[in-house]
Design an enzyme around this catalytic site. Structure first.
Site, mmCIF file in Angstrom:
data_model
loop_
_atom_site.group_PDB
_atom_site.id
_atom_site.type_symbol
_atom_site.label_atom_id
_atom_site.label_comp_id
_atom_site.label_asym_id
_atom_site.label_seq_id
_atom_site.Cartn_x
_atom_site.Cartn_y
_atom_site.Cartn_z
ATOM 1 N N ARG A 151 0.435 -0.826 -0.280
ATOM 2 C CA ARG A 151 0.094 -0.365 -0.343
ATOM 3 C C ARG A 151 0.780 1.293 0.045
ATOM 4 O O ARG A 151 1.936 1.332 0.580
ATOM 5 C CB ARG A 151 -1.120 -0.194 1.548
ATOM 6 C CG ARG A 151 -1.979 1.077 1.180
ATOM 7 C CD ARG A 151 -2.712 0.897 2.536
ATOM 8 N NE ARG A 151 -4.233 -0.039 2.890
ATOM 9 C CZ ARG A 151 -3.631 -1.292 3.393
ATOM 10 N NH1 ARG A 151 -3.235 -0.463 4.783
ATOM 11 N NH2 ARG A 151 -4.856 -1.582 3.663
ATOM 12 N N ARG B 51 -1.664 5.956 10.524
ATOM 13 C CA ARG B 51 -1.546 5.243 8.531
ATOM 14 C C ARG B 51 -1.549 7.569 7.418
ATOM 15 O O ARG B 51 -1.911 7.917 8.293
ATOM 16 C CB ARG B 51 -2.506 4.884 8.527
ATOM 17 C CG ARG B 51 -2.831 4.245 9.562
ATOM 18 C CD ARG B 51 -2.373 2.646 8.558
ATOM 19 N NE ARG B 51 -1.932 1.084 9.775
ATOM 20 C CZ ARG B 51 -3.065 0.740 9.577
ATOM 21 N NH1 ARG B 51 -4.300 0.304 8.869
ATOM 22 N NH2 ARG B 51 -3.012 -0.464 10.215
ATOM 23 N N LYS C 259 -3.323 1.196 15.503
ATOM 24 C CA LYS C 259 -3.315 2.104 13.983
ATOM 25 C C LYS C 259 -4.051 2.922 14.493
ATOM 26 O O LYS C 259 -4.944 3.040 15.922
ATOM 27 C CB LYS C 259 -4.635 1.536 12.947
ATOM 28 C CG LYS C 259 -5.740 0.859 12.989
ATOM 29 C CD LYS C 259 -5.912 0.181 11.567
ATOM 30 C CE LYS C 259 -7.218 0.171 12.034
ATOM 31 N NZ LYS C 259 -8.248 -1.475 10.681
ATOM 32 N N LYS D 240 -5.756 6.901 12.720
ATOM 33 C CA LYS D 240 -6.085 7.478 11.754
ATOM 34 C C LYS D 240 -5.946 8.635 11.371
ATOM 35 O O LYS D 240 -7.312 9.260 12.545
ATOM 36 C CB LYS D 240 -7.179 6.971 10.971
ATOM 37 C CG LYS D 240 -6.958 5.082 10.243
ATOM 38 C CD LYS D 240 -8.239 4.883 9.925
ATOM 39 C CE LYS D 240 -7.772 3.308 9.745
ATOM 40 N NZ LYS D 240 -8.817 2.536 9.107
ATOM 41 N N CYS E 257 -14.418 -2.688 -0.014
ATOM 42 C CA CYS E 257 -13.378 -3.514 0.634
ATOM 43 C C CYS E 257 -12.952 -4.290 -0.565
ATOM 44 O O CYS E 257 -14.087 -5.242 -1.586
ATOM 45 C CB CYS E 257 -13.355 -3.912 1.715
ATOM 46 S SG CYS E 257 -14.101 -5.630 1.819
ATOM 47 N N CYS F 232 -7.805 -11.284 0.421
ATOM 48 C CA CYS F 232 -7.776 -10.460 2.036
ATOM 49 C C CYS F 232 -8.575 -11.948 3.210
ATOM 50 O O CYS F 232 -9.110 -12.203 2.437
ATOM 51 C CB CYS F 232 -8.818 -9.290 2.359
ATOM 52 S SG CYS F 232 -8.448 -8.855 4.600
ATOM 53 N N CYS G 75 -15.859 -8.746 6.255
ATOM 54 C CA CYS G 75 -15.371 -8.952 7.122
ATOM 55 C C CYS G 75 -16.612 -7.375 8.492
ATOM 56 O O CYS G 75 -16.783 -6.962 7.671
ATOM 57 C CB CYS G 75 -14.720 -9.326 7.651
ATOM 58 S SG CYS G 75 -13.651 -8.056 8.196
ATOM 59 N N CYS H 135 -13.089 -1.983 6.058
ATOM 60 C CA CYS H 135 -12.275 -1.647 5.933
ATOM 61 C C CYS H 135 -13.244 0.048 4.892
ATOM 62 O O CYS H 135 -12.608 1.016 4.527
ATOM 63 C CB CYS H 135 -11.181 -2.030 4.778
ATOM 64 S SG CYS H 135 -10.153 -2.929 6.317
#
Length: 576
Positions: free
Chosen positions: A87, A156, A220, A222, A441, A447, A486, A490
């Protein structure tokens, strides 16, 4: 003793049994080096070993495998078809045509002849062989791009509104977002050593990270910058959001919002999505100090013993918003100002041509679920490459997985129009209001967390919902719909008017009632159901909406008013 010296729960000197394995791994990683270099050289496997899989996330790389052929590989007694996702770190989603052309070349050479635009305004490469990872990283470096901290327990990629009409304001906010991203990027020398072959400059006696230390963030983190009235970055889904306050075209500063986040776990009521809370106002010259203060509070007080509750949203709820605000102000050394008035009207993109205040033109091209490749009847990859070869402005990736051909001189617009038409790209901006406001996503097959399809299935489901909308004369009604494979969120599903999160192959949770401008959480109405049940309920609600909606009422608002779901006022009540 200051407020923030009273509780150092992240201190690695604590007994290791009080920390998650990830915390111990980070502390012992030699500032994210681990044995990644040795794993990349291991000749007998397409994977990397042990903890290096997790450490590579800090370098922007995920190990995955092709789940479409996993069972067949198992039957043949072969290891999974391991590949890697990389990414790119791209603050604010802005890049040059030269950078696009390099991404195009790398995608064709190493990533399955495709690129993917993400929900955080950047790019992902999929299907990269381990032996080719360094070539991808070095190719990105050739055009001043990298993948640093695009994943992992760190800050991120920083998001920023892409509003093409507000040229000067966008430029100012983008510069601040890029500055915040550069400031928050980990400083360890591990990245250039592993990927570029540089010599180590440090001896390892002291941490190389003035902000992160040896254990980085608990999870993470953001950050996003938004310019009202368009909430394109979904600012309330950010751990730290800066909401631009503008007066007579001049940027005064930002309202500060903290504690947003989407992820949750099914059957785990202690986990939930949360919308960020606005706690005050800061001047625009205090952005970096505010980032340091907020991240420092989460670094020092985030839960490092229970990883499922390590995001900042849980720290905010566990400590209390007043405590969090006081802790941030203590680090800033001044009190936040009173939050200023603002309003959002949408979180979607305006497709097609728009003219900026500086006279330049901008074309927003819809990219369904962000997948850029050559399809059977549409040479999308080739078409955008042709535009990049001719374009003299910039590109902007939107938070809705679309692409803006930005800063086009009016004299060049006919040339861009001709290229769009020649490659059939001018047809992509059509479709229903639902399809134009959809997002998914990646999910299967790459994934490892996906339990159901998302990107590959949502277009088919939308076609079936479109038939219901057309029956009731609502084909052009803008309705946000988002799907994930899931519950991790995302594609930011928990703020969509209609959302589906995967539970098992062909089974989803269905949510209704999110805010059209991303200002309200939705709520589950059906659990673990297949397509027939989803379409049946949506048919009922859509029909009711068509008959009894009030003037200007959005679908999510109606779902609450009509009693299909209760309004969620706090994330802590999402699972009630």
């Amino acid at each position: 003793m200051t407020l923030l010296e009273t509780d150092r729960s992240h201190d690695i000197s604590q007994p290791l049994e009080r920390l998650t394995p990830d915390e111990t791994m980070k502390a012992n990683s030699d500032q994210l080096r681990g044995t990644i270099a040795e794993g990349l050289a291991a000749p007998l496997t397409a994977a990397v070993p042990g903890d290096d899989i997790k450490l590579m996330k800090f370098h922007g790389v995920y190990q995955q495998d092709d789940r479409d052929i996993r069972d067949e590989r198992r039957r043949q007694k072969l290891e999974p078809a391991y590949r890697f996702m990389a990414r790119v770190r791209l603050p604010g989603g802005v890049l040059t045509p030269a950078q696009w052309l390099k991404l195009d070349a790398l995608g064709r050479a190493y990533a399955g002849d495709m690129l993917r635009l993400t929900t955080r305004q950047t790019f992902q490469f999929h299907y990269i062989h381990k032996k080719n990872l360094r070539a991808v990283m070095q190719g990105l470096n050739d055009v001043a791009l990298d993948t640093k901290a695009a994943c992992g327990d760190d800050a991120r990629g920083v998001m920023a509104s892409i509003n093409p009409e507000l040229s000067a304001l966008h430029a100012e906010v983008y510069a601040l977002a890029k500055g915040a991203s550069d400031h928050a990027t980990p400083k360890t020398g591990a990245y250039p050593e592993i990927w570029y072959g540089e010599e180590r400059q440090t001896k390892g006696e002291a941490p190389e990270e003035p902000m992160y230390g040896r254990t980085y963030m608990p999870r993470k983190f953001k950050i996003g910058f938004v310019i009202p009235p368009v909430n394109d970055i979904d600012v309330y889904a950010q751990d730290l959001g800066f909401i631009a306050i503008v007066e007579k075209g001049r940027l005064l500063g930002f309202n500060v919002a903290v504690g947003g986040g989407m992820g949750r776990t099914d059957q785990a009521p202690k986990t939930y999505p949360r919308l960020a809370s606005v706690i005050g106002f800061v001047a625009k010259d205090k952005v970096i100090e505010t980032c340091d203060a907020v991240m420092g509070v989460q670094r020092d007080y985030g839960d490092r013993a229970d990883r499922s509750r390590a995001r900042f949203k849980y720290t905010v709820d566990d400590k209390g918003l007043d405590w969090i605000k006081a802790a941030i102000e203590d680090r800033l050394g001044f009190a936040l100002g009173e939050a200023r008035a603002y309003a959002f009207t949408t979180n979607g993109d305006t497709l097609g041509w728009q003219r900026g205040e500086d006279g330049r033109e901008h074309y927003t091209l819809r990219i369904e679920n962000g997948r850029v490749k050559n399809f059977e009847n549409l040479a999308l990859f080739d078409g955008i490459r042709a535009i990049a070869e001719a374009h003299r402005g910039t590109f902007r990736v939107t938070p809705n997985q679309n692409l803006i051909i930005a800063e086009v001189d009016p004299a060049d617009r006919p040339k861009i129009d001709a290229l769009l038409k020649a490659h059939g790209l001018d047809r992509l901006n059509g479709g229903s209001g639902l399809r134009r406001n959809s997002m998914a996503c990646v999910a299967l097959p790459t994934c490892g967390l996906a339990m159901a399809e998302s990107e590959r299935y949502l277009p088919t489901l939308i076609t079936k919902i479109d038939a219901i909308l057309a029956e009731h004369g609502l084909s052009d009604e803008p309705i946000t719909i988002r799907m994930t494979g899931c519950p991790n969120g995302c594609a930011r599903p928990y703020i969509a008017e209609i959302a589906l999160t995967g539970r098992a192959p062909g089974k989803y949770n269905l949510y209704l009632g999110g805010g059209f401008a991303g200002q309200r959480l939705n709520k589950m109405v059906l659990e673990n159901v297949a397509e027939p049940a989803i379409l049946e309920l949506l048919g009922t609600v859509i029909g009711h909406f068509a008959r009894e909606r009030q003037p200007g009422e959005h679908f999510g608002d109606f779902a609450i008013r009509a009693g299909y779901v209760a309004e969620v006022t706090e994330g802590r009540h999402f699972n009630d």
